[in-house]
Design a protein around this motif. Structure first.
Motif, mmCIF file in Angstrom:
data_model
loop_
_atom_site.group_PDB
_atom_site.id
_atom_site.type_symbol
_atom_site.label_atom_id
_atom_site.label_comp_id
_atom_site.label_asym_id
_atom_site.label_seq_id
_atom_site.Cartn_x
_atom_site.Cartn_y
_atom_site.Cartn_z
ATOM 1 N N TYR A 109 -12.154 -7.008 35.422
ATOM 2 C CA TYR A 109 -13.125 -7.242 34.361
ATOM 3 C C TYR A 109 -12.482 -7.842 33.112
ATOM 4 O O TYR A 109 -13.139 -8.556 32.356
ATOM 5 N N ARG A 110 -11.203 -7.537 32.893
ATOM 6 C CA ARG A 110 -10.557 -7.959 31.645
ATOM 7 C C ARG A 110 -10.494 -9.465 31.483
ATOM 8 O O ARG A 110 -10.579 -9.977 30.370
ATOM 9 N N GLN A 111 -10.345 -10.195 32.571
ATOM 10 C CA GLN A 111 -10.132 -11.635 32.432
ATOM 11 C C GLN A 111 -11.320 -12.359 31.808
ATOM 12 O O GLN A 111 -11.158 -13.438 31.237
ATOM 13 N N ASN A 112 -12.509 -11.776 31.894
ATOM 14 C CA ASN A 112 -13.697 -12.398 31.299
ATOM 15 C C ASN A 112 -14.319 -11.521 30.219
ATOM 16 O O ASN A 112 -15.505 -11.654 29.922
ATOM 17 N N ALA A 113 -13.523 -10.645 29.626
ATOM 18 C CA ALA A 113 -14.058 -9.671 28.681
ATOM 19 C C ALA A 113 -14.165 -10.230 27.267
ATOM 20 O O ALA A 113 -13.482 -11.191 26.898
ATOM 21 N N SER A 114 -15.030 -9.604 26.471
ATOM 22 C CA SER A 114 -15.221 -9.948 25.065
ATOM 23 C C SER A 114 -15.315 -8.671 24.242
ATOM 24 O O SER A 114 -15.744 -7.627 24.739
ATOM 25 N N LEU A 136 -14.575 -12.802 20.470
ATOM 26 C CA LEU A 136 -15.255 -11.764 19.715
ATOM 27 C C LEU A 136 -16.683 -12.216 19.402
ATOM 28 O O LEU A 136 -16.883 -13.297 18.845
ATOM 29 N N ALA A 137 -17.661 -11.414 19.764
ATOM 30 C CA ALA A 137 -19.068 -11.738 19.520
ATOM 31 C C ALA A 137 -19.555 -10.962 18.303
ATOM 32 O O ALA A 137 -19.542 -9.730 18.298
ATOM 33 N N PHE A 147 -16.179 -3.368 24.404
ATOM 34 C CA PHE A 147 -15.292 -4.333 25.050
ATOM 35 C C PHE A 147 -15.614 -4.337 26.532
ATOM 36 O O PHE A 147 -15.722 -3.276 27.159
ATOM 37 N N GLY A 148 -15.810 -5.509 27.091
ATOM 38 C CA GLY A 148 -16.100 -5.561 28.513
ATOM 39 C C GLY A 148 -16.495 -6.934 28.989
ATOM 40 O O GLY A 148 -16.625 -7.891 28.212
ATOM 41 N N ASP A 149 -16.679 -7.023 30.281
ATOM 42 C CA ASP A 149 -17.190 -8.234 30.919
ATOM 43 C C ASP A 149 -18.709 -8.095 30.934
ATOM 44 O O ASP A 149 -19.287 -7.546 31.869
ATOM 45 N N PHE A 150 -19.355 -8.580 29.901
ATOM 46 C CA PHE A 150 -20.794 -8.371 29.753
ATOM 47 C C PHE A 150 -21.601 -9.196 30.755
ATOM 48 O O PHE A 150 -22.735 -8.838 31.073
#
Length: 418
Positions: free
Chosen positions: A301-306, A346-347, A364-367
Motif C-alpha cells: 500500500y505504501r507505494q501509492n500512499a498519500s 500530501l492532500a 496516511f494510506g493508499d486511498f
C-alpha cells in the motif's frame, strides 16, 4: 531554479502575484526559502533557551503566506479546468443534439427536445428524480472540476454506477494455498468466507439562481456557468462526508469507522498510531510518529500512499526536519503539483480535524484502494422559474456514496498517549 536570498520577504505582507500559476509558484518557492531560514533561526533560539518572539511571529507570517500561495495555485488550477470559450464561433465544436436541447431548456424552459431524447433512450425524464439529465459534455466538466477541488475524490477510488446501490463482495478468509510437486496430489483448499460491502448512492443537491438577463445573453456559456455555480458547493459537501460523514443519507467518512490501536487491528476497523502525547507531537523527535505511521502500512500500500491533513496541521509538520537537517515538508515540484511530506504526496483536506487531545488529525494510506466513491450516472437539473421570482432556480442533483472498501489500506495518527 535559483532564489534571491537578499529579498526581505519576511517583511512583505504576504502579497500574492496576480499573474499566472507559474508566477504564484515562483513566489511560493521564494517564500519557502525564507520560511526555512527563519525557522532555522527559531530552532537555534530554542536550543539557546532564548526564544525570540519576533522570530516566532515571522515564522507564523511566512507560514500563512505559504498557505495563501497554495490556495491561489488551487484557484488558478480550477479556473484552468473550466471549458474554454472559443473567440471564433467557427472554431467551436458543434453541440450534440442533447446539448442543444438542454441549452434551450435552461435558457427558456423549452423541454420538448429533452423529452424526445429521453423517450428515445427509453427513460422517463421526470421520474423518480425530477428534472432532466445534463448532456455528457457538462457531466464530464462537473466531474473533472469536482476531482480538482475535492481532495479525497482526487486520491480515492471512483466507480460510476447506473443503479442506486453498489455491492462489492470480498473474502474475509482466503483459500488455503501451498507449494506442490508437478505430479503430487493437490489437496482440496478450504472454502473462502465471503461478505459484502454496500455503498448506497445518496442525493446531493444545489440550487443556483440566474437572472433572465443572464439566460438571454447568448454570449454566456451556460455549461461553464452552471458547473461553476455547483462544483464548489458539491465539493464542500462531498469532502465533509468522505472524511466524517455518518452514513445516514450521505457517504460514510473514513473517520467514522471504529478505530483500534494498530497492533490490535482487525478487518472492519481502522488502525491508529499514537503520538504518545495528548493533543500534540512528542517534544523530542516529533517526526518519529509520522515515520511509525508510514511503516504501519504494508509495503504493497505504501507505494501509492498519500498523507491527508488540514493546513493548520500542515503548519505544524512544516517545521519538522530529519536527522540531516532537511525539511520533511516540501512544496510542490511544479505549479500544478502537490506538496509532499517525507516523500509522499500530501492532500490538503480542510475537513480533517485540528490537532487536539485524542484527535485523528492525520491519515496516511493508499486511498485509491482504501476508500471507494460511487457516482450514479448523470446529473439532473430541474428549472424552476416560479419559486423565487424574478430569479430562475435550477434544482441540480447528483447521487453519490462512499465508504471504506479496504480497511488495511488506511492508517490514522492519533494525538493521544495510546
Amino acid at each position: 531554479m535559483t532564489f534571491d536570498h537578499n529579498q526581505s520577504a519576511p517583511e512583505i505582507k504576504a502579497g500574492i502575484p496576480s499573474g499566472d500559476a507559474q508566477d504564484v509558484y515562483d513566489a511560493m518557492m521564494r517564500t519557502f526559502e525564507d520560511f526555512k531560514s527563519e525557522n532555522d533561526a527559531r530552532l537555534a533560539s530554542i536550543e539557546k533557551r532564548s526564544g525570540d518572539v519576533l522570530v516566532e511571529e515571522k515564522v507564523a507570517r511566512i507560514d500563512a503566506a505559504l498557505d495563501a500561495h497554495q490556495r491561489r495555485l488551487d484557484q488558478l488550477s480550477l479556473k484552468g479546468a473550466g471549458p474554454a470559450l472559443a473567440a471564433d464561433s467557427a472554431a467551436r465544436p458543434q453541440p450534440s443534439e442533447h446539448k442543444s436541447a438542454f441549452d434551450a431548456y435552461v435558457r427558456s424552459g423549452e423541454s420538448e427536445g429533452l423529452r424526445q431524447i429521453e423517450t428515445k433512450a427509453m427513460s422517463v425524464g421526470s421520474n423518480p428524480d425530477g428534472g432532466y439529465l445534463v448532456p455528457v459534455e457538462l457531466d464530464s466538466v462537473i466531474g473533472e472540476r469536482l476531482a480538482m477541488i475535492s481532495p479525497i475524490r482526487s486520491i480515492a477510488g471512483v466507480r460510476r454506477i447506473s443503479s442506486g446501490l453498489y455491492r462489492k463482495p470480498f473474502t474475509t478468509s482466503g483459500p488455503a494455498t501451498g507449494w506442490v510437486g508437478e505430479t503430487a496430489a493437490r489437496p482440496q483448499t478450504n472454502s473462502s468466507t465471503f461478505d459484502v460491502l454496500s455503498f448506497p448512492a445518496m442525493e446531493l443537491y444545489a440550487m443556483p439562481a440566474a437572472t433572465a438577463t443572464l439566460l438571454d445573453d447568448a454570449a454566456v456559456n451556460l455549461d461553464d456557468w452552471l458547473a461553476g455555480e455547483i462544483d464548489q458547493v458539491f465539493a464542500e459537501q462531498e469532502g465533509m462526508a468522505f472524511v466524517s460523514g455518518d452514513g445516514v443519507n450521505k457517504p460514510k467518512g473514513f473517520l467514522s469507522y471504529t478505530t483500534v490501536g494498530n497492533s490490535a487491528w482487525s478487518w472492519g476497523n481502522i488502525g491508529t498510531i499514537a503520538t504518545g502525547v495528548a493533543g500534540a507531537f512528542a517534544a523530542s523527535n516529533p517526526s518519529d510518529s509520522l515515520v511509525d505511521l508510514i511503516y504501519a502500512l504494508k509495503a504493497g500500500y505504501r507505494q501509492n500512499a498519500s498523507f491527508v491533513m488540514n493546513r493548520r496541521t500542515q503548519a505544524t509538520v512544516r517545521k519538522f526536519k530529519d536527522s540531516t537537517g532537511h525539511y520533511l515538508w516540501q512544496p510542490p515540484a511544479t505549479a500544478s503539483g502537490r506538496a509532499s511530506l517525507i516523500g509522499f504526496p500530501l492532500a490538503d483536506t480542510e475537513d480533517m480535524p485540528d490537532i487536539a487531545a485524542g484527535s485523528l488529525s492525520i491519515a496516511f494510506g493508499d486511498f485509491r484502494r482504501g476508500y471507494l466513491i460511487v457516482d450514479r450516472q448523470g446529473v439532473r437539473v430541474l428549472r424552476d422559474p416560479y419559486s423565487a421570482k424574478p430569479y430562475v432556480l435550477f434544482y441540480t442533483t447528483k447521487r453519490v456514496g462512499g465508504g471504506v472498501q479496504d480497511f488495511d489500506a488506511i492508517k490514522l495518527l492519533k494525538f493521544a498517549v495510546s
